[in-house]
Scaffold this active site. Structure first.
Site, PDB file in Angstrom:
ATOM      1  N   ASN A 212       0.849  -1.193   0.000  1.00 34.64           N
ATOM      2  CA  ASN A 212       0.000   0.000   0.000  1.00 34.64           C
ATOM      3  C   ASN A 212       0.882   1.239   0.000  1.00 34.64           C
ATOM      4  O   ASN A 212       2.112   1.139  -0.002  1.00 34.64           O
ATOM      5  CB  ASN A 212      -0.964  -0.030   1.186  1.00 34.64           C
ATOM      6  N   ASP A 281      -4.576  -6.296   5.399  1.00 28.35           N
ATOM      7  CA  ASP A 281      -5.583  -7.100   6.091  1.00 28.35           C
ATOM      8  C   ASP A 281      -5.561  -8.549   5.614  1.00 28.35           C
ATOM      9  O   ASP A 281      -5.912  -9.445   6.357  1.00 28.35           O
ATOM     10  CB  ASP A 281      -6.975  -6.499   5.868  1.00 28.35           C
ATOM     11  N   LYS A 291       7.933 -17.788 -10.192  1.00 27.35           N
ATOM     12  CA  LYS A 291       7.300 -16.624 -10.816  1.00 27.35           C
ATOM     13  C   LYS A 291       6.127 -17.105 -11.687  1.00 27.35           C
ATOM     14  O   LYS A 291       6.290 -18.038 -12.491  1.00 27.35           O
ATOM     15  CB  LYS A 291       8.320 -15.864 -11.668  1.00 27.35           C
ATOM     16  N   ASP A 310      -4.366  -9.429  13.349  1.00 28.69           N
ATOM     17  CA  ASP A 310      -4.470  -8.012  13.709  1.00 28.69           C
ATOM     18  C   ASP A 310      -3.473  -7.759  14.835  1.00 28.69           C
ATOM     19  O   ASP A 310      -3.652  -8.213  15.970  1.00 28.69           O
ATOM     20  CB  ASP A 310      -5.901  -7.692  14.147  1.00 28.69           C
ATOM     21  N   ILE A 311      -2.399  -7.054  14.488  1.00 26.75           N
ATOM     22  CA  ILE A 311      -1.291  -6.870  15.436  1.00 26.75           C
ATOM     23  C   ILE A 311      -1.758  -6.046  16.641  1.00 26.75           C
ATOM     24  O   ILE A 311      -1.492  -6.386  17.794  1.00 26.75           O
ATOM     25  CB  ILE A 311      -0.104  -6.184  14.728  1.00 26.75           C
ATOM     26  N   LEU A 312      -2.441  -4.972  16.343  1.00 24.49           N
ATOM     27  CA  LEU A 312      -2.896  -4.064  17.404  1.00 24.49           C
ATOM     28  C   LEU A 312      -3.794  -4.803  18.390  1.00 24.49           C
ATOM     29  O   LEU A 312      -3.597  -4.722  19.616  1.00 24.49           O
ATOM     30  CB  LEU A 312      -3.661  -2.903  16.757  1.00 24.49           C
ATOM     31  N   LYS A 345     -11.158  -2.402  18.613  1.00 25.06           N
ATOM     32  CA  LYS A 345      -9.764  -2.872  18.766  1.00 25.06           C
ATOM     33  C   LYS A 345      -9.364  -2.941  20.241  1.00 25.06           C
ATOM     34  O   LYS A 345      -8.254  -3.368  20.561  1.00 25.06           O
ATOM     35  CB  LYS A 345      -8.819  -1.920  18.026  1.00 25.06           C
TER      36      LYS A 345
HETATM   37  O1  C5P Z   1      -8.518  -1.922  10.997  1.00 25.67           O
HETATM   38  P1  C5P Z   1      -7.606  -0.859  10.511  1.00 25.67           P
HETATM   39  O2  C5P Z   1      -6.552  -1.370   9.561  1.00 25.67           O
HETATM   40  O3  C5P Z   1      -8.281   0.343   9.970  1.00 25.67           O
HETATM   41  O4  C5P Z   1      -6.872  -0.356  11.852  1.00 25.67           O
HETATM   42  C1  C5P Z   1      -5.758   0.446  11.837  1.00 25.67           C
HETATM   43  C2  C5P Z   1      -4.934   0.204  13.071  1.00 25.67           C
HETATM   44  O5  C5P Z   1      -4.789  -1.180  13.316  1.00 25.67           O
HETATM   45  C3  C5P Z   1      -3.522   0.730  12.933  1.00 25.67           C
HETATM   46  O6  C5P Z   1      -3.060   1.078  14.216  1.00 25.67           O
HETATM   47  C4  C5P Z   1      -2.782  -0.485  12.373  1.00 25.67           C
HETATM   48  O7  C5P Z   1      -1.388  -0.406  12.642  1.00 25.67           O
HETATM   49  C5  C5P Z   1      -3.454  -1.613  13.113  1.00 25.67           C
HETATM   50  N1  C5P Z   1      -3.508  -2.888  12.383  1.00 25.67           N
HETATM   51  C6  C5P Z   1      -2.787  -3.961  12.856  1.00 25.67           C
HETATM   52  N2  C5P Z   1      -2.846  -5.184  12.234  1.00 25.67           N
HETATM   53  C7  C5P Z   1      -3.638  -5.360  11.158  1.00 25.67           C
HETATM   54  C8  C5P Z   1      -4.405  -4.282  10.664  1.00 25.67           C
HETATM   55  C9  C5P Z   1      -4.291  -3.062  11.294  1.00 25.67           C
HETATM   56  O8  C5P Z   1      -2.059  -3.801  13.843  1.00 25.67           O
HETATM   57  N3  C5P Z   1      -3.682  -6.551  10.578  1.00 25.67           N
END
Ligand code: C5P
Length: 404
Positions: A212, A281, A291, A310-312, A345
């Site tokens: 991205n 995501d 390839k 989702d790391i957060l 979150k």
């Molecule tokens: O859900 P969204 O991507 O909009 O949320 C953004 C927040 O979640 C940011 O802080 C991003 O670093 C974190 N995030 C994450 N892991 C993911 C997707 C988003 O930590 N897979």
């Protein structure tokens, strides 16, 4: 470079003999551009490498080179010059000068000035690797640190003599950062800050992938501001073209899974986690090991996606999570979605980017979402905003009240 820390500061910049003197021309320019006044004092040896005329032109002030300079009315340059100073910075600091400082010698203007100072002293060593490794030099450096003197660097790499190793002076920009850091209020002193920044890269095959437009600028600016605020900073970065902020430990990753693993290895030890990265995501289930060939007449490739962790949310779910801060970049209705996302979150603070996506831009405007309500911060460049956000985060930390 945003540099509120240096505006209005008065520095005595002491130069000693060494080829790294050329870096001080650029350093002087950076310091004056940031609003500091710079009084250059040179040893006799330094004048062999760069002229006082050059340093005068860059600093906008006459340069002092002799203890017997009649321009100081009471003829006590060694006392007068340091009395107005917020700090003395010795750059480059030669082997000889470090030895003199360690022993409190005062046989020329600059060394006498250092002994007579009533302000902090920072030294930026520059020398050949053998000179740096020499036990006498190492003894002197240990003594200087014990005396409360800040030693910045040295760097490692190719040297003017053709050898490679420790001892070369920090680059001008890094020296500048280290000086700015010295003047920042240490509101995160003793805190460990873990951040993610940049995009992730999810491979389709060995050469292609999905990523991205995140530049990493906001995350890197926050890492720099946290370091300057006295924190120990660990930055987990996706693929970005940015320099590591001075004093920050950086770990490079590519995929969301790698970013997740790197974060989860360190999160339990962190006091603060800030998830700034634009994490993909989804990733392709079973990326091709070869390839993918474009063959005429063959069906177009199709991909199956699986969700990335989702790391957060994973950090927020830890039994004793650090103070966890999320970011949200929405292309519309931020005000509606921000609080909803924060709750989903499960983080105490979510920072929402206002307006159109700010990826890659130097400016940003944000809203802080938290249980108590929303706070808007004014539009600013990302470094100024990062500094303001670090203040906001420090204010909200449990068990501390570093601001008030
Ligand atoms: O859900 P969204 O991507 O909009 O949320 C953004 C927040 O979640 C940011 O802080 C991003 O670093 C974190 N995030 C994450 N892991 C993911 C997707 C988003 O930590 N897979």
């Amino acid at each position: 470079m945003a540099t509120a820390e240096l505006a209005g500061k008065h520095l005595v910049l002491g130069m000693t003999g060494g080829i790294a003197c050329y870096k001080i021309a650029e350093l002087t320019r950076l310091l004056t551009k940031a609003g500091a006044t710079v009084q250059v004092v040179m040893t006799e040896a330094a004048t062999q490498f760069i002229t006082p005329v050059t340093m005068q032109a860059l600093s906008g002030r006459p340069v002092f080179t002799s203890q017997w300079d009649a321009r100081v009315p009471n003829n006590m340059a060694h006392i007068d010059l340091s009395r107005e100073a917020d700090a003395i910075v010795i750059a480059p600091a030669s082997t000889d000068f470090l030895a003199k400082l360690a022993h409190g010698m005062a046989d020329d203007l600059l060394s006498t000035l250092c002994v007579a100072r009533d302000c902090p002293l920072l030294v930026v060593p520059a020398m050949n690797r053998q000179m740096w490794q020499n036990p006498a030099t190492q003894r002197n450096v240990t003594q200087l640190r014990a005396d409360g003197i800040d030693v910045l660097g040295p760097d490692s790499g190719p040297q003017a003599c053709g050898e490679v190793g420790d001892g070369r002076m920090l680059e001008a920009a890094a020296t500048f950062e280290a000086i700015a850091s010295f003047f920042s209020p240490k509101i995160l002193s003793g805190r460990r800050v873990l951040l993610t920044a940049g995009p992730t890269f999810e491979p389709l095959d060995p050469v292609r992938g999905i990523t991205n437009r995140s530049s990493g600028k906001m995350g890197f600016a926050l890492a720099r501001a946290a370091q300057q605020a006295g924190a120990e900073v660990h930055l987990v970065a996706g693929p970005v073209a940015l320099e590591t902020p001075w004093g920050v430990f950086r770990e490079d990753v590519q995929t969301a899974q790698q970013m997740h693993d790197a974060v989860m290895r360190s999160a339990a030890h962190a006091d603060i986690f800030i998830g700034v990265a634009a994490v993909a995501d989804w990733r392709v289930d079973h990326a091709s090991e070869q390839k993918i060939k474009k063959t005429a007449g063959r069906a177009l490739p199709t991909f199956t996606f699986v969700e990335n962790p989702d790391i957060l949310a994973s950090v927020a779910k830890l039994p004793h999570p650090p103070f966890t801060v999320g970011f949200a970049a929405e292309s519309g209705d931020l005000e509606v979605h921000g609080e909803e996302k924060r709750v989903r979150k499960n983080v105490p603070l979510l920072i929402g980017n206002l307006g159109p996506l700010t990826f890659g831009m130097d400016d940003n405007e944000v809203i802080l979402f938290e249980a108590a309500g929303v706070t808007r911060l004014p539009r600013a460049d990302k470094q100024t905003l990062a500094r303001a956000l670090i203040v906001e985060i420090a204010r909200r930390l449990p068990d501390t009240d570093p601001i008030r």
